[in-house]
Design a protein around this motif. Sequence first.
Motif, PDB file in Angstrom:
ATOM      1  N   VAL A 334       0.816  -1.226   0.000  1.00  0.00           N
ATOM      2  CA  VAL A 334       0.000   0.000   0.000  1.00  0.00           C
ATOM      3  C   VAL A 334       0.856   1.287   0.000  1.00  0.00           C
ATOM      4  O   VAL A 334       0.586   2.196  -0.794  1.00  0.00           O
ATOM      5  CB  VAL A 334      -1.037  -0.026   1.146  1.00  0.00           C
ATOM      6  N   PRO A 335       1.900   1.397   0.837  1.00  0.00           N
ATOM      7  CA  PRO A 335       2.683   2.649   0.794  1.00  0.00           C
ATOM      8  C   PRO A 335       3.261   2.943  -0.601  1.00  0.00           C
ATOM      9  O   PRO A 335       3.257   4.104  -1.046  1.00  0.00           O
ATOM     10  CB  PRO A 335       3.803   2.405   1.815  1.00  0.00           C
ATOM     11  N   ALA A 336       3.696   1.898  -1.314  1.00  0.00           N
ATOM     12  CA  ALA A 336       4.254   2.141  -2.659  1.00  0.00           C
ATOM     13  C   ALA A 336       3.149   2.573  -3.624  1.00  0.00           C
ATOM     14  O   ALA A 336       3.355   3.474  -4.454  1.00  0.00           O
ATOM     15  CB  ALA A 336       4.958   0.881  -3.166  1.00  0.00           C
ATOM     16  N   LEU A 337       1.968   1.935  -3.513  1.00  0.00           N
ATOM     17  CA  LEU A 337       0.852   2.349  -4.390  1.00  0.00           C
ATOM     18  C   LEU A 337       0.460   3.793  -4.085  1.00  0.00           C
ATOM     19  O   LEU A 337       0.139   4.578  -4.978  1.00  0.00           O
ATOM     20  CB  LEU A 337      -0.352   1.415  -4.212  1.00  0.00           C
ATOM     21  N   ASN A 363       9.674   5.824  -7.944  1.00  0.00           N
ATOM     22  CA  ASN A 363      10.670   4.817  -7.538  1.00  0.00           C
ATOM     23  C   ASN A 363      10.102   4.071  -6.339  1.00  0.00           C
ATOM     24  O   ASN A 363       9.851   4.676  -5.299  1.00  0.00           O
ATOM     25  CB  ASN A 363      11.980   5.492  -7.106  1.00  0.00           C
ATOM     26  N   VAL A 364       9.868   2.780  -6.496  1.00  0.00           N
ATOM     27  CA  VAL A 364       9.256   1.998  -5.422  1.00  0.00           C
ATOM     28  C   VAL A 364      10.013   0.686  -5.237  1.00  0.00           C
ATOM     29  O   VAL A 364      10.843   0.306  -6.068  1.00  0.00           O
ATOM     30  CB  VAL A 364       7.756   1.715  -5.725  1.00  0.00           C
ATOM     31  N   TYR A 365       9.693  -0.010  -4.149  1.00  0.00           N
ATOM     32  CA  TYR A 365      10.379  -1.275  -3.837  1.00  0.00           C
ATOM     33  C   TYR A 365       9.364  -2.374  -3.546  1.00  0.00           C
ATOM     34  O   TYR A 365       8.387  -2.141  -2.826  1.00  0.00           O
ATOM     35  CB  TYR A 365      11.289  -1.107  -2.608  1.00  0.00           C
ATOM     36  N   THR A 386       8.111   4.034 -13.880  1.00  0.00           N
ATOM     37  CA  THR A 386       8.229   3.495 -12.526  1.00  0.00           C
ATOM     38  C   THR A 386       9.471   2.606 -12.475  1.00  0.00           C
ATOM     39  O   THR A 386       9.713   1.822 -13.405  1.00  0.00           O
ATOM     40  CB  THR A 386       6.989   2.650 -12.153  1.00  0.00           C
ATOM     41  N   VAL A 387      10.248   2.747 -11.429  1.00  0.00           N
ATOM     42  CA  VAL A 387      11.396   1.858 -11.218  1.00  0.00           C
ATOM     43  C   VAL A 387      11.105   1.044  -9.962  1.00  0.00           C
ATOM     44  O   VAL A 387      10.876   1.604  -8.889  1.00  0.00           O
ATOM     45  CB  VAL A 387      12.708   2.673 -11.061  1.00  0.00           C
ATOM     46  N   ILE A 388      11.060  -0.283 -10.129  1.00  0.00           N
ATOM     47  CA  ILE A 388      10.713  -1.167  -9.006  1.00  0.00           C
ATOM     48  C   ILE A 388      11.980  -1.895  -8.550  1.00  0.00           C
ATOM     49  O   ILE A 388      12.602  -2.631  -9.325  1.00  0.00           O
ATOM     50  CB  ILE A 388       9.639  -2.198  -9.419  1.00  0.00           C
ATOM     51  N   GLY A 389      12.356  -1.668  -7.305  1.00  0.00           N
ATOM     52  CA  GLY A 389      13.546  -2.328  -6.747  1.00  0.00           C
ATOM     53  C   GLY A 389      13.161  -3.574  -5.953  1.00  0.00           C
ATOM     54  O   GLY A 389      11.985  -3.879  -5.769  1.00  0.00           O
ATOM     55  N   ASN A 390      14.153  -4.292  -5.474  1.00  0.00           N
ATOM     56  CA  ASN A 390      13.964  -5.539  -4.697  1.00  0.00           C
ATOM     57  C   ASN A 390      13.130  -6.567  -5.456  1.00  0.00           C
ATOM     58  O   ASN A 390      12.261  -7.232  -4.892  1.00  0.00           O
ATOM     59  CB  ASN A 390      13.270  -5.253  -3.348  1.00  0.00           C
TER      60      ASN A 390
END
Length: 415
Positions: A334-337, A363-365, A386-390
């Motif tokens: 939820v925090p990333a959304l 930029n989210v993880y 969007t850049v998704i890490g992890n």
Amino acid sequence: MQSLIVDGGNRLVGETRVGGAKNSVLPILASTVLTDGESVLHNCPVISDVYSAERILTHLGCSSSLEENTAIVKSSVNRYDIPEKLMCEMRSSIIFLGALLGKTGRCTLSLPGGCELGARPIDIHINSLKKMGAVVTEKFGTLDFSAPKGLCGSKLILPFPSVGATENIILAACLANGETQIKNAAREPEIADLADFLNKCGAKITGAGEGTVIINGVSSLKGSEHTIMPDRIVAATYMSAAASTGGEIRLTGICRNDLDSVVPVFEEMGCYVYSYGDSMFIKANKLHSVKKILTMPYPAFPTDAQAVVMAALACAEGTSVFVENIFENRYQHVPALTKMGADIKVEGKVAIVEGVKSLSGANVYATDLRGGAALVVAALGAEGRTVIGNIHHIDRGYENIEKSFSLLGGKISRK
Ligand code: EPZ
């Protein structure tokens, strides 16, 4: 550490094949420990959890290979311990417990790793195995199981239909003396798939996929050939991505019955869904909110599809409500959304999603497997990059996710 780069806003259009289910292949790989000889598993997803299971099998003395979605395991177990490092790679490592105890009468392991979705205790597994004659000792976080007089069939009533506990009991009971009855067993289709494989190997299991499972112990099992059932959660992920991008896609290789609780949610969203044989066509229109989505054990709506469907509903018109009843901490996406512009409030088990016009790239993880997939679903429909890490979380359960979505017209790559 790799990332996924997603340039959103492209409708997904085309056809894609859904592969074999992670939550079926993992217990089936563990079950090969019980068998003698070779097993051949077709439709095996190439995902990192499968490699983790193969590392455990190799450690135990088995040989295992995976080529072009076919896994071949030659079972010859010569030890009963699983080191902490291997246990920590995934939650499903705990399923080796029932298989090893059943095969060798011993098992030494530590508590499993996997997605951090809450406490995830294994008390139901342990108490059930104790009733079957297992003796358990714990020292410095290592659990040592033995069955000095062998495992015995038993009548078990589960306090909750735990998927993993049901699987562990089935595995332990296959070579036990006498009959085991599991009441209030988990009814997930992956359990029926595990039993299908074991029955091909010579086990005597009835009722798998229903509330009462009966296992009559046999003296030995022989390796067999099996095709892993389709992944219903990967199917739900593609459906969510079709919805979030306003796309239209055809999924092949699916089992429609396994999606009975999922399809009506997409229809309520305003999507057109049509199934025939092992295919499904989904066309998204303007998305509407869904009144209430309650996650519950199968055959109700699956907790594993909660995050991806929430990502699609972030831009639906109106208010959608989720109630997560399986895991206490499964709203970590939820925090990333929210960072991408979603309006979602979480209070305990409940998440309230007020649909917004659009999401924006950020930029989210990824924090867990399905939460990570939800970020991909959101990013494909969002404006901008969007850049998704992890993304190692995502690789645990999705085979080459960037390739699958690229072939449908998504702009997504790995760096
Ligand atoms: C399986 O996990 C799946 N994993 C999960 O999929 C899935 O979310 C879950 O079932 C529920 O459907 C695999 O099949 C490998 P449970 P499992 O035992 O077996 C509590 C994914 O995303 N419980 O049914 O671990 C537990 O804490 C993954 O693919 C106990 O209290 O699930 C949880 O709240 C994540 N004591 C609930 O039951 C126990 O001894 C459901 O757990 C066991 C479980």
